[in-house]
Structures are given as structure tokens and as C-alpha cells.
Scaffold this active site. Structure first.
Site, PDB file in Angstrom:
ATOM      1  N   CYS A   1      -4.971  -2.095   3.982  1.00  0.00           N
ATOM      2  CA  CYS A   1      -6.124  -1.261   3.089  1.00  0.00           C
ATOM      3  C   CYS A   1      -5.854  -0.055   3.928  1.00  0.00           C
ATOM      4  O   CYS A   1      -6.292   0.146   5.181  1.00  0.00           O
ATOM      5  CB  CYS A   1      -7.453  -1.934   3.304  1.00  0.00           C
ATOM      6  SG  CYS A   1      -8.703  -1.039   2.650  1.00  0.00           S
TER       7      CYS A   1
ATOM      8  N   CYS B   1      -3.451   3.770  -1.684  1.00  0.00           N
ATOM      9  CA  CYS B   1      -4.396   2.588  -1.805  1.00  0.00           C
ATOM     10  C   CYS B   1      -3.564   1.715  -2.183  1.00  0.00           C
ATOM     11  O   CYS B   1      -2.856   1.613  -3.348  1.00  0.00           O
ATOM     12  CB  CYS B   1      -5.610   3.176  -2.744  1.00  0.00           C
ATOM     13  SG  CYS B   1      -6.650   1.570  -3.022  1.00  0.00           S
TER      14      CYS B   1
HETATM   15  N1  DGL Z   1      -7.074  -1.203  -1.236  1.00  0.00           N
HETATM   16  C1  DGL Z   1      -7.761  -0.235  -0.221  1.00  0.00           C
HETATM   17  C2  DGL Z   1      -7.103   0.875   0.177  1.00  0.00           C
HETATM   18  O1  DGL Z   1      -5.965   0.587   0.323  1.00  0.00           O
HETATM   19  C3  DGL Z   1      -9.404  -0.025  -0.612  1.00  0.00           C
HETATM   20  C4  DGL Z   1      -9.845   0.083  -1.944  1.00  0.00           C
HETATM   21  C5  DGL Z   1     -11.427  -0.043  -1.754  1.00  0.00           C
HETATM   22  O2  DGL Z   1     -11.820  -0.889  -1.603  1.00  0.00           O
HETATM   23  O3  DGL Z   1     -11.787   1.172  -2.272  1.00  0.00           O
HETATM   24  O4  DGL Z   1      -7.569   1.860   0.454  1.00  0.00           O
END
Ligand code: DGL
Length: 299
Positions: free
Chosen positions: A80, A205
Site C-alpha cells: 500500500c 496506489c
Molecule cells: N492501495 C492503497 C495505496 O496503494 C491505499 C488506498 C486507500 O486505502 O486509500 O495507497
């Protein structure tokens, strides 16, 4: 020579605010098919990108403790961008003997590839406003100097959550998600190979990988779209082999177990669609908040 043989059993923990990190897990399993993975989708607490830093840091510590309570964790992949940006330094300081591998927007590869010197970066508000992102941007530009580049950043409010929610809907019911993608892409300006246009798009993301086809239609066929799953998988592989923790390759596919704090149906749908992993590998975390969540399993 070490006094005892390194323990190659155990698992690699992977977590994200939800199903986005499955795009990283896909790459990890391709790189290290023999390894065992435990994935934590913190969907009940998504979206991290629109939460406070303190909230995200607390969740990251909680998840790490849950993974550690299950036995030998070889490494944890923070799949993430937002959690990496906000919490990875804190995690590393708190667990100095546990390797953490983070993900960050692929600015360096983008700068190496762009011809128009305009690069679009889609990410969450949490990632793009972080000090870590600003430091990354500055160091990438400093390393490339005198070549320079404009990073056109777009904090994609609502997009990660919309991708989470889409998983449970039918595949044909995608209009609202497509409209949201179009809004964010158009806010960045014109895409293409002509001077002044954005010729490279960084997916900052892990969720956005799952709308790559929609984004491709919006930016056109010539634009490079960059994500980080493969690079993170290679780095994880290097790190665990450095610690002599790699499982011998027996040609047997390692186990994968997936846990969610959100909707089990959504996790099952995502795991089946993107990882070809069947529903019985997916489980719901019981919302006790205590340390007795039965994740992991034995080796
Ligand atoms: N998948 C996540 C990232 O790479 C987080 C997205 C989120 O929960 O806002 O930032």
C-alpha cells in the site's frame, strides 16, 4: 557459517487497506511460487488515503502484530503506497529484526522513460501529501539533473474506495467507476506523445492497477502506464534470499490465505478474479480487536 540452519519455513505477510495489494501479491506469487503468503485486506478500515496519519500507523501496527502472532514471519510487504508513505519508518523502528518492504510511486522509472518530460502521478491524498513522497520527488529530480521533468500529481479522492466497492458488483455495472477515472485523468491535462503532453502515467496506489484497462482507454495506447508490483516482488525475493530464508523450490505451489476486515464476498470475488485463488482460501477477521485472530496456519 551460522551456528544453526536458517529457518526457511514460515510465511511472507502482505497487507493493504483492502484488495489493492492483491496486485502486488499477484507479482509476489509469480516471483516466488513456492513461498507461503498470508494477505490481510483491511477493507473494514479503508480508505487509508483519506484517514489521518495516526489512524493508518495504528492499523499498520495492529496488522503487524496479528501477522506476528501466527508464527514465523519472514518479511512483511506493505502493499500500500499510503501505508508505506505514512507508517513504514515507524514499523521498521518498532520491529528492527523484521524486514519490511514498501511500495512507492514509480517516479524514477517514469523519469527514465518520459520523452515529453511530463509525467502524471495518480495516488491517494495520504501518499501525495506525505513528506516521504516529497523527498522521493526531490531525490529523483536531483539524481536526474540536469534533466528535469514535471510531475503532474492527482490525488484521486474516492477512487480506491470505488474500486473496493466495485468488486462486489457485476462486471457490467462499471459506469460510475469509469466516470470517476475520467474525472481524475482529465484533471491532469492532455495525454500523448506531443510536446507538452503527459506521456507517462504512474499508478501510485496499488488499487489502481485493477482499473488499468479503463485508464488505458482514457490516456490512449501510446502512453506508458507504470506500476510497481513486479519491482517489489523482485526486491522481496532478494531480501529473503539475503537472509537465507528462501524456501527450496520443490515445484509445489506455496499456500496462500487471505483475510479481510471488510466484506468476505468482495475478497472472494477479487481473489478468484485476479489471483485465480478459490473462495475457501478467503476468511473473515472476527472484529474482536484482540490478538486471537486465527490467521496463518502451520507450515
Ligand atoms: N492501495 C492503497 C495505496 O496503494 C491505499 C488506498 C486507500 O486505502 O486509500 O495507497
Amino acid at each position: 557459517m551460522p551456528a544453526t540452519e536458517p529457518d526457511t519455513s514460515g510465511f511472507i505477510g502482505v497487507f493493504d487497506s483492502g484488495i489493492g495489494g492483491l496486485s502486488v501479491l499477484q507479482a509476489l506469487r509469480a516471483e516466488m511460487p513456492q513461498e507461503r503468503f498470508v494477505y490481510w485486506a483491511d477493507s473494514g478500515y479503508a480508505a487509508y488515503g483519506e484517514r489521518s496519519d495516526a489512524f493508518v500507523i495504528e492499523r499498520c501496527h495492529f496488522i503487524t502484530q496479528q501477522l506476528l502472532a501466527q508464527g514465523h514471519v519472514k518479511a512483511i510487504v506493505v502493499a500500500c503506497n499510503t501505508a508505506t508513505a505514512v507508517a513504514i519508518e515507524d514499523l521498521r523502528a518498532s520491529y528492527p529484526h523484521l524486514p519490511f518492504i514498501g511500495v512507492e510511486p514509480a517516479l524514477k522509472p517514469a523519469l527514465a522513460q518520459t520523452q515529453t518530460l511530463r509525467v502524471g502521478v495518480m495516488g491517494t491524498h495520504g501518499t501525495l501529501r506525505s513528506l516521504r513522497f516529497e523527498k522521493l520527488r526531490q531525490s529523483v529530480l536531483a539524481d536526474a539533473s540536469p534533466k528535469t521533468c514535471e510531475f503532474v500529481v492527482q490525488a484521486c479522492k474516492g477512487l480506491a474506495l470505488a474500486i473496493e466497492q466495485q468488486t462486489e458488483k457485476t462486471l457490467s455495472d462499471t459506469q460510475a467507476l469509469e466516470d470517476l477515472c475520467a474525472h481524475h485523468v482529465q484533471s491532469m491535462g492532455h495525454f500523448g506523445l506531443a510536446p507538452g503532453q503527459i506521456d507517462t502515467l504512474v499508478l501510485g496506489c496499488t488499487h489502481y492497477v485493477f482499473v488499468q484497462d479503463v485508464l488505458r482507454k482514457l490516456v490512449g495506447p501510446a502512453v506508458n502506464i507504470l506500476s510497481t508490483g513486479e519491482a517489489v516482488a523482485k526486491q522481496t525475493q532478494r531480501l529473503i534470499s539475503e537472509f537465507s530464508l528462501t524456501k527450496p523450490n520443490t515445484n509445489a505451489q506455496g499456500d496462500v490465505q487471505l483475510w479481510t476486515t471488510g466484506s468476505l464476498q468482495a475478497l472472494q470475488a477479487a481473489a478468484t478474479r485476479w489471483l485465480n485463488v478459490s473462495a475457501e482460501h478467503c476468511h473473515l477477521v472476527t472484529p474482536t480487536g484482540s490478538n486471537d485472530v486465527p490467521i496463518g496456519g502451520s507450515d
